[in-house]
Design an enzyme around this catalytic site. Sequence first.
Site, mmCIF file in Angstrom:
data_model
loop_
_atom_site.group_PDB
_atom_site.id
_atom_site.type_symbol
_atom_site.label_atom_id
_atom_site.label_comp_id
_atom_site.label_asym_id
_atom_site.label_seq_id
_atom_site.Cartn_x
_atom_site.Cartn_y
_atom_site.Cartn_z
ATOM 1 N N ASP A 35 60.347 -14.713 4.069
ATOM 2 C CA ASP A 35 60.434 -13.289 3.724
ATOM 3 C C ASP A 35 61.524 -13.045 2.681
ATOM 4 O O ASP A 35 62.521 -13.769 2.625
ATOM 5 C CB ASP A 35 60.723 -12.483 5.005
ATOM 6 N N ASN A 93 49.468 -7.873 5.845
ATOM 7 C CA ASN A 93 49.769 -7.878 4.403
ATOM 8 C C ASN A 93 48.576 -7.444 3.547
ATOM 9 O O ASN A 93 48.742 -7.060 2.387
ATOM 10 C CB ASN A 93 50.246 -9.259 3.938
HETATM 11 C C1 IPE Z 1 56.199 -11.382 7.335
HETATM 12 O O1 IPE Z 1 56.875 -10.643 6.399
HETATM 13 C C2 IPE Z 1 54.953 -11.973 6.744
HETATM 14 C C3 IPE Z 1 55.143 -13.125 5.876
HETATM 15 C C4 IPE Z 1 56.291 -13.671 5.593
HETATM 16 C C5 IPE Z 1 53.946 -13.672 5.331
HETATM 17 P P1 IPE Z 1 56.591 -9.085 6.177
HETATM 18 O O2 IPE Z 1 57.453 -8.682 5.045
HETATM 19 O O3 IPE Z 1 55.145 -8.842 6.042
HETATM 20 O O4 IPE Z 1 57.087 -8.445 7.551
HETATM 21 P P2 IPE Z 1 57.681 -7.010 7.860
HETATM 22 O O5 IPE Z 1 56.751 -6.015 7.250
HETATM 23 O O6 IPE Z 1 59.042 -6.945 7.249
HETATM 24 O O7 IPE Z 1 57.760 -6.945 9.357
HETATM 25 C C1 IPE Z 2 57.359 -12.340 1.920
HETATM 26 O O1 IPE Z 2 58.084 -11.578 1.032
HETATM 27 C C2 IPE Z 2 56.049 -12.805 1.354
HETATM 28 C C3 IPE Z 2 54.881 -12.144 1.943
HETATM 29 C C4 IPE Z 2 54.917 -11.234 2.867
HETATM 30 C C5 IPE Z 2 53.597 -12.546 1.440
HETATM 31 P P1 IPE Z 2 57.917 -10.006 0.946
HETATM 32 O O2 IPE Z 2 56.877 -9.695 -0.071
HETATM 33 O O3 IPE Z 2 57.674 -9.412 2.283
HETATM 34 O O4 IPE Z 2 59.340 -9.598 0.402
HETATM 35 P P2 IPE Z 2 60.217 -8.360 0.850
HETATM 36 O O5 IPE Z 2 60.368 -8.436 2.326
HETATM 37 O O6 IPE Z 2 59.488 -7.139 0.423
HETATM 38 O O7 IPE Z 2 61.514 -8.559 0.136
HETATM 39 MG MG MG Z 3 58.920 -8.732 3.734
#
Ligand code: IPE
Ligand code: IPE
Ligand code: MG
Length: 240
Positions: A18, A66
């Site tokens: 993340d 997502n």
């Molecule tokens: C978790 O991260 C999903 C992945 C790393 C693929 P998210 O960014 O989707 O999770 P939340 O929304 O912060 O809980």
């Molecule tokens: C994790 O990074 C990757 C996926 C969820 C696919 P994020 O896209 O959630 O990055 P932040 O949390 O918005 O920084």
């Molecule tokens: Mg995230």
Amino acid sequence: MTLIDARNMPRHVGLIMDGNGRWASQRNEPRSEGHRAGSRSVRRIVRLARRIGIEALTLYAFSQQNWARPDDEVTALMVLLQEYLLSERVEILGNGIRLAAVGELAELPASVREVLEPLCRDSQPNDRMTLTLALSYGGQEEIAAAARGLAKDYAEGRIQLEDIDASALGKRIPSQRVGQPDLIIRTGGETRLSNFLLYGSAYAELFFSERLWPEFSEEDFFTAIASYQGRQRRFGQLVT
Ligand code: IPE
Ligand code: IPE
Ligand code: MG
């Protein structure tokens, strides 16, 4: 390099990657650039995990939830995933890595499935490390699908009601084919599981890193393992 004990390695490590979006925002770049940088981190950490003898690595690459992100971000992620699979094919096959995928794979675009499926199949005989990609994955959805399978078996007379227990459920959880995760690492500073490996995480050790995924280094991975090695796992029992 942080010292780690080769005799006390986590067998299965789960990684919630993340912080890509925030990494990009900090640099005034589009979120897709954060995902691109994130895929470079994936290459680095997969290589390291294999080198230090991790048996199973499960990467949370894209959650069921997502899909609700803006279309352009979802598309960018799918393109990057396809590029990753194409560019890592030789590395995966040549380094004894078995690739697997869990999640609602039918929801992935054909462009991804067409590279994912052959690579999973061709790397099946490998046994140095199993790399599982959680794609279109949700822990609750995975448990629900397993429950549905048990209900079907019961309805069609293949199992008795008493056969339905935690172990029978676990056998139907695809992400648990490589066993329960010993260690789950989440980067990006949030301290939650966000629907990752809900069944298997029952006794996983959790490690939360402030580091954003694109900047998560080999040293950071060692730090997580060292933390794991400093813990006492009790599984609900008393340890004397
Ligand atoms: C978790 O991260 C999903 C992945 C790393 C693929 P998210 O960014 O989707 O999770 P939340 O929304 O912060 O809980
Ligand atoms: C994790 O990074 C990757 C996926 C969820 C696919 P994020 O896209 O959630 O990055 P932040 O949390 O918005 O920084
Ligand atoms: Mg995230």
